[in-house]
Motif scaffolding. Structure first.
Motif, PDB file in Angstrom:
ATOM      1  N   ILE A  66       0.855  -1.195   0.000  1.00 19.85           N
ATOM      2  CA  ILE A  66       0.000   0.000   0.000  1.00 19.85           C
ATOM      3  C   ILE A  66       0.890   1.244   0.000  1.00 19.85           C
ATOM      4  N   SER A  67       0.688   2.122  -0.975  1.00 23.64           N
ATOM      5  CA  SER A  67       1.425   3.391  -0.999  1.00 23.64           C
ATOM      6  C   SER A  67       0.429   4.528  -1.175  1.00 23.64           C
ATOM      7  N   PHE A  68       0.524   5.499  -0.341  1.00 23.51           N
ATOM      8  CA  PHE A  68      -0.304   6.698  -0.511  1.00 23.51           C
ATOM      9  C   PHE A  68       0.317   7.840   0.291  1.00 23.51           C
ATOM     10  N   GLN A  69      -0.242   9.025   0.086  1.00 26.06           N
ATOM     11  CA  GLN A  69       0.308  10.214   0.740  1.00 26.06           C
ATOM     12  C   GLN A  69      -0.843  11.047   1.284  1.00 26.06           C
ATOM     13  N   LEU A  70      -0.646  11.625   2.464  1.00 27.42           N
ATOM     14  CA  LEU A  70      -1.658  12.504   3.063  1.00 27.42           C
ATOM     15  C   LEU A  70      -0.975  13.835   3.353  1.00 27.42           C
ATOM     16  N   SER A  71      -1.530  14.894   2.769  1.00 22.62           N
ATOM     17  CA  SER A  71      -0.897  16.212   2.948  1.00 22.62           C
ATOM     18  C   SER A  71      -1.446  16.894   4.196  1.00 22.62           C
ATOM     19  N   GLU A  72      -0.773  17.937   4.592  1.00 22.11           N
ATOM     20  CA  GLU A  72      -1.167  18.739   5.749  1.00 22.11           C
ATOM     21  C   GLU A  72      -2.581  19.284   5.534  1.00 22.11           C
ATOM     22  N   GLY A  73      -3.463  19.081   6.485  1.00 26.22           N
ATOM     23  CA  GLY A  73      -4.812  19.649   6.418  1.00 26.22           C
ATOM     24  C   GLY A  73      -5.757  18.898   5.492  1.00 26.22           C
ATOM     25  N   GLN A  74      -5.313  17.760   4.978  1.00 29.13           N
ATOM     26  CA  GLN A  74      -6.143  16.989   4.041  1.00 29.13           C
ATOM     27  C   GLN A  74      -7.079  16.058   4.816  1.00 29.13           C
ATOM     28  N   ILE A  75      -8.236  15.769   4.214  1.00 25.64           N
ATOM     29  CA  ILE A  75      -9.132  14.753   4.777  1.00 25.64           C
ATOM     30  C   ILE A  75      -9.200  13.618   3.761  1.00 25.64           C
ATOM     31  N   CYS A  76      -9.071  12.412   4.243  1.00 26.22           N
ATOM     32  CA  CYS A  76      -8.993  11.264   3.334  1.00 26.22           C
ATOM     33  C   CYS A  76      -9.796  10.104   3.923  1.00 26.22           C
ATOM     34  N   CYS A  77     -10.580   9.468   3.089  1.00 27.27           N
ATOM     35  CA  CYS A  77     -11.365   8.320   3.558  1.00 27.27           C
ATOM     36  C   CYS A  77     -10.755   7.029   3.004  1.00 27.27           C
ATOM     37  N   VAL A  78     -10.561   6.063   3.870  1.00 25.50           N
ATOM     38  CA  VAL A  78     -10.101   4.735   3.451  1.00 25.50           C
ATOM     39  C   VAL A  78     -11.349   3.871   3.416  1.00 25.50           C
ATOM     40  N   THR A  79     -11.749   3.460   2.231  1.00 23.36           N
ATOM     41  CA  THR A  79     -12.991   2.697   2.124  1.00 23.36           C
ATOM     42  C   THR A  79     -12.704   1.266   1.686  1.00 23.36           C
ATOM     43  N   GLY A  80     -13.717   0.455   1.830  1.00 18.74           N
ATOM     44  CA  GLY A  80     -13.575  -0.941   1.420  1.00 18.74           C
ATOM     45  C   GLY A  80     -14.450  -1.814   2.295  1.00 18.74           C
ATOM     46  N   PRO A  81     -14.679  -3.031   1.854  1.00 15.09           N
ATOM     47  CA  PRO A  81     -15.537  -3.923   2.645  1.00 15.09           C
ATOM     48  C   PRO A  81     -14.835  -4.382   3.921  1.00 15.09           C
ATOM     49  N   SER A  82     -15.584  -5.038   4.754  1.00 14.14           N
ATOM     50  CA  SER A  82     -15.023  -5.572   5.994  1.00 14.14           C
ATOM     51  C   SER A  82     -13.873  -6.529   5.655  1.00 14.14           C
ATOM     52  N   GLY A  83     -12.776  -6.406   6.353  1.00 14.28           N
ATOM     53  CA  GLY A  83     -11.621  -7.284   6.093  1.00 14.28           C
ATOM     54  C   GLY A  83     -10.695  -6.754   5.024  1.00 14.28           C
ATOM     55  N   ALA A  84     -10.946  -5.545   4.543  1.00 17.53           N
ATOM     56  CA  ALA A  84     -10.109  -4.986   3.477  1.00 17.53           C
ATOM     57  C   ALA A  84      -8.752  -4.497   4.012  1.00 17.53           C
ATOM     58  N   GLY A  85      -8.660  -4.291   5.313  1.00 14.69           N
ATOM     59  CA  GLY A  85      -7.386  -3.844   5.900  1.00 14.69           C
ATOM     60  C   GLY A  85      -7.410  -2.388   6.360  1.00 14.69           C
ATOM     61  N   LYS A  86      -8.587  -1.801   6.426  1.00 18.31           N
ATOM     62  CA  LYS A  86      -8.707  -0.372   6.792  1.00 18.31           C
ATOM     63  C   LYS A  86      -8.228  -0.124   8.229  1.00 18.31           C
ATOM     64  N   SER A  87      -8.722  -0.941   9.147  1.00 15.46           N
ATOM     65  CA  SER A  87      -8.352  -0.747  10.559  1.00 15.46           C
ATOM     66  C   SER A  87      -6.865  -0.995  10.758  1.00 15.46           C
ATOM     67  N   THR A  88      -6.348  -1.995  10.050  1.00 20.16           N
ATOM     68  CA  THR A  88      -4.915  -2.303  10.162  1.00 20.16           C
ATOM     69  C   THR A  88      -4.090  -1.102   9.719  1.00 20.16           C
ATOM     70  N   LEU A  89      -4.533  -0.477   8.617  1.00 23.71           N
ATOM     71  CA  LEU A  89      -3.804   0.689   8.106  1.00 23.71           C
ATOM     72  C   LEU A  89      -3.777   1.810   9.158  1.00 23.71           C
ATOM     73  N   LEU A  90      -4.928   2.048   9.783  1.00 18.99           N
ATOM     74  CA  LEU A  90      -4.990   3.107  10.805  1.00 18.99           C
ATOM     75  C   LEU A  90      -4.106   2.763  12.004  1.00 18.99           C
ATOM     76  N   ARG A  91      -4.113   1.500  12.394  1.00 16.99           N
ATOM     77  CA  ARG A  91      -3.292   1.082  13.549  1.00 16.99           C
ATOM     78  C   ARG A  91      -1.800   1.237  13.242  1.00 16.99           C
ATOM     79  N   LEU A  92      -1.444   0.985  11.977  1.00 20.18           N
ATOM     80  CA  LEU A  92      -0.033   1.153  11.596  1.00 20.18           C
ATOM     81  C   LEU A  92       0.358   2.633  11.641  1.00 20.18           C
ATOM     82  N   VAL A  93      -0.531   3.488  11.140  1.00 22.52           N
ATOM     83  CA  VAL A  93      -0.234   4.924  11.132  1.00 22.52           C
ATOM     84  C   VAL A  93      -0.173   5.464  12.570  1.00 22.52           C
ATOM     85  N   MET A  94      -1.008   4.911  13.422  1.00 21.61           N
ATOM     86  CA  MET A  94      -1.040   5.354  14.831  1.00 21.61           C
ATOM     87  C   MET A  94       0.183   4.822  15.597  1.00 21.61           C
TER      88      MET A  94
END
Lengths: 313, 221
Positions: free
Chosen positions: B21-49
């Motif tokens: 997974i590669s992506f970029q989030l700029s200062e002040g940006q709002i970004c939604c990570v979408t996808g069905p259950s099990g797509a890895g959204k929560s994992t991505l947030l936990r990694l960023v946190m």
């Protein structure tokens, strides 16, 4: 709506005031939590107190034994026997010279006549001694050294006087007693170490239950950015409170024990015409016990908390 | 501000939660990570946190690679983020005030500022006046809002929200998204994980679409 700054909170600078405030909050919060469940926590405190009261009592016994043996040491005397028939002037000259020796507390001269009179009075052999033409008993000088360490040197110095026939000092018995006392001290140290370890383990085990109860709160704190030290701090204070409360209870138990033994020893010391009076734990002992309790509580809690936090990593 | 480069996460049983997974989030940006259950959204947030480490790849946050950041430094990264987790993680026996004040205590904010900042955060989510209530006494929607108040009380520079509208009715969901948009408008970057197939329109942000741990659509940096 209040506008938050884009940069978030600045990194906190190390501050003594903040550090003190965090410790104050953690200590008072943990104390309040312990007091909120007094019965549940009392059992842990009693277990810690039992583990600490035994070494405290043994230490007290050792302190009293030291007091008794110290009084025996003070009663130590070297008996100096002159050659039978030594002139009184010679014995008095030796007496004066011995008094001048460094390390001599007192020296008491008993003339041959006094020795004979005492022997006749106490031995029941007065009539038999009367059959001797001359007094067969020598004049005697009783020398009390200031310190145990002076004895060897004094024995050598006094033995050099020509008028002196024999020196009597029960060194073997004293060395045996000293060896026994040393053994006792090492035994006490070993017991203290073992029971202190058990007190730390009791506290650590109790803390494990507390950690299990707080598992969610600890996870939440870490999610919010709490360091290990921050998450561990309240647990460490709980351990310290357990240790302090257990030590206080152990001190009271030792006090009670000393009072009971003192009452039992009273008639015995009267029978032996001894002025020995057993001493109970004093304020210094209390402070030492509190310090030991706090350190053991801290150690037990630190082990339990650190192990848990490492497992979480 | 945030750059994820070929991020991969595999759990011990070998199942890949995220792959390249590669992506970029700029200062002040709002970004939604979408996808069905099990797509890895929560994992991505936990990694960023910084709650988990990636198996491979980099997470560069303000020039620091979180994948290699020492464990003892990670708490200081988490303090710059706010997380609205799927579960509210409120301490049930503590008051609402105590719950919301937690990040401030962790960050070492002086006591005299805590009351003011907690009340401001509660006011923002419509819970002012309920400070003394225990968390367990709040409704599900109120608990969700309390969780948001706690996530923003320390004014994080990056807000992560994992299914923020889960278990909320449509009105509450709309209110929740408005809160996140307000926070973004105030200057914070926001990363939202949601199953909502069309979350971006009302927020005006970008979207990353995930499926089975792989990137389907990446936002323009």
């Amino acid at each position: 709506m209040e506008t938050p700054p884009r940069t978030g909170l600045p990194k906190p600078r190390p501050s003594l005031r903040r550090w003190v405030a965090e410790h104050r909050d953690a200590s008072l919060d943990s104390l309040a939590q312990l007091l909120a469940a007094p019965l549940q926590n009392a059992l842990t405190v009693v277990a810690v107190a039992v583990a600490l009261s035994l070494p405290a009592s043994v230490h007290l016994a050792a302190k009293n034994a030291d007091q008794v043996t110290a009084s025996w040491q003070r009663g130590t005397e070297i008996a100096v026997y002159f050659h039978p028939g030594t002139a009184t002037a010679d014995t008095e000259r030796v007496h004066a010279a011995v008094l001048e020796l460094p390390g001599v507390r007192t020296a008491h001269l008993i003339s041959a006549e006094q020795v004979l009179a005492e022997f006749q009075a106490h031995s029941g052999l007065g009539d038999s001694l009367a059959n001797f033409g001359d007094n067969p008993l020598p004049a005697t000088l009783l020398v009390s050294p200031r310190e145990e360490a002076d004895i060897e040197r004094l024995l050598a110095q006094i033995g050099q006087f020509e008028a002196v026939d024999q020196l009597a000092y029960d060194q073997t018995w004293r060395q045996r007693l000293q060896a026994l006392l040393d053994l006792g001290r090492r035994f006490i140290l070993a017991i203290t170490l073992l029971l202190s370890l058990s007190a730390a383990l009791i506290i650590g085990n109790t803390l494990r239950l507390e950690i299990a109860r707080r598992r969610d709160a600890i996870a939440l704190l870490q999610m919010l950015g709490a360091t290990h030290a921050y998450a561990r701090r309240p647990l460490l204070y709980i351990g310290i409170w357990y240790g302090l409360a257990g030590a206080l209870l152990a001190w009271f138990a030792a006090h009670l024990l000393a009072g009971m033994l003192g009452a039992a020893l009273g008639p015995l010391t009267t029978l032996y015409a001894s002025d020995f009076a057993p001493t109970g734990p004093n304020l210094r002992d209390l402070l030492a016990l509190l310090a030991l309790g706090a350190v053991l509580g801290l150690l037990g809690a630190w082990l339990a908390a650190t192990q848990y936090l490492r497992e979480r990593e | 501000m945030l750059y994820c480069d070929r991020l991969t996460k595999r759990y011990s049983h070998g199942h890949p939660a995220l792959t390249n997974i590669s992506f970029q989030l700029s200062e002040g940006q709002i970004c939604c990570v979408t996808g069905p259950s099990g797509a890895g959204k929560s994992t991505l947030l936990r990694l960023v946190m910084g709650l988990e480490r990636p198996t491979a790849g980099q997470i560069i946050y303000r020039g620091v690679n979180l994948a290699r950041l020492a464990q003892r430094k990670m708490p200081f990264h988490r303090r710059r983020c706010g997380l609205v987790a799927q579960e509210n993680h409120l301490l049930a026996e503590r008051t609402l005030f105590d719950n919301v004040a937690l990040p401030l205590l962790v960050c070492g904010v002086p006591h005299r500022q805590i009351g003011r900042r907690v009340r401001a955060a509660l006011d923002r989510v419509g819970l002012l006046g309920r400070e003394k209530q225990r968390a367990a006494q709040l409704s599900a929607g109120e608990q969700r809002r309390a969780s948001i108040a706690r996530a923003v009380v320390h004014q994080p520079e990056l807000l992560l929200a994992d299914e923020p509208t889960a278990n909320l009715d449509p009105e509450q969901s709309a209110s929740m998204m408005r809160l996140l948009a307000d926070f973004n408008a105030a200057g914070a970057s926001v990363l939202i994980a949601t199953q909502d197939p069309n979350p971006v329109a009302p927020l005006g942000g970008t979207e990353i679409r995930l499926a089975a741990g792989r990137l389907c659509t990446a936002p323009a940096g």
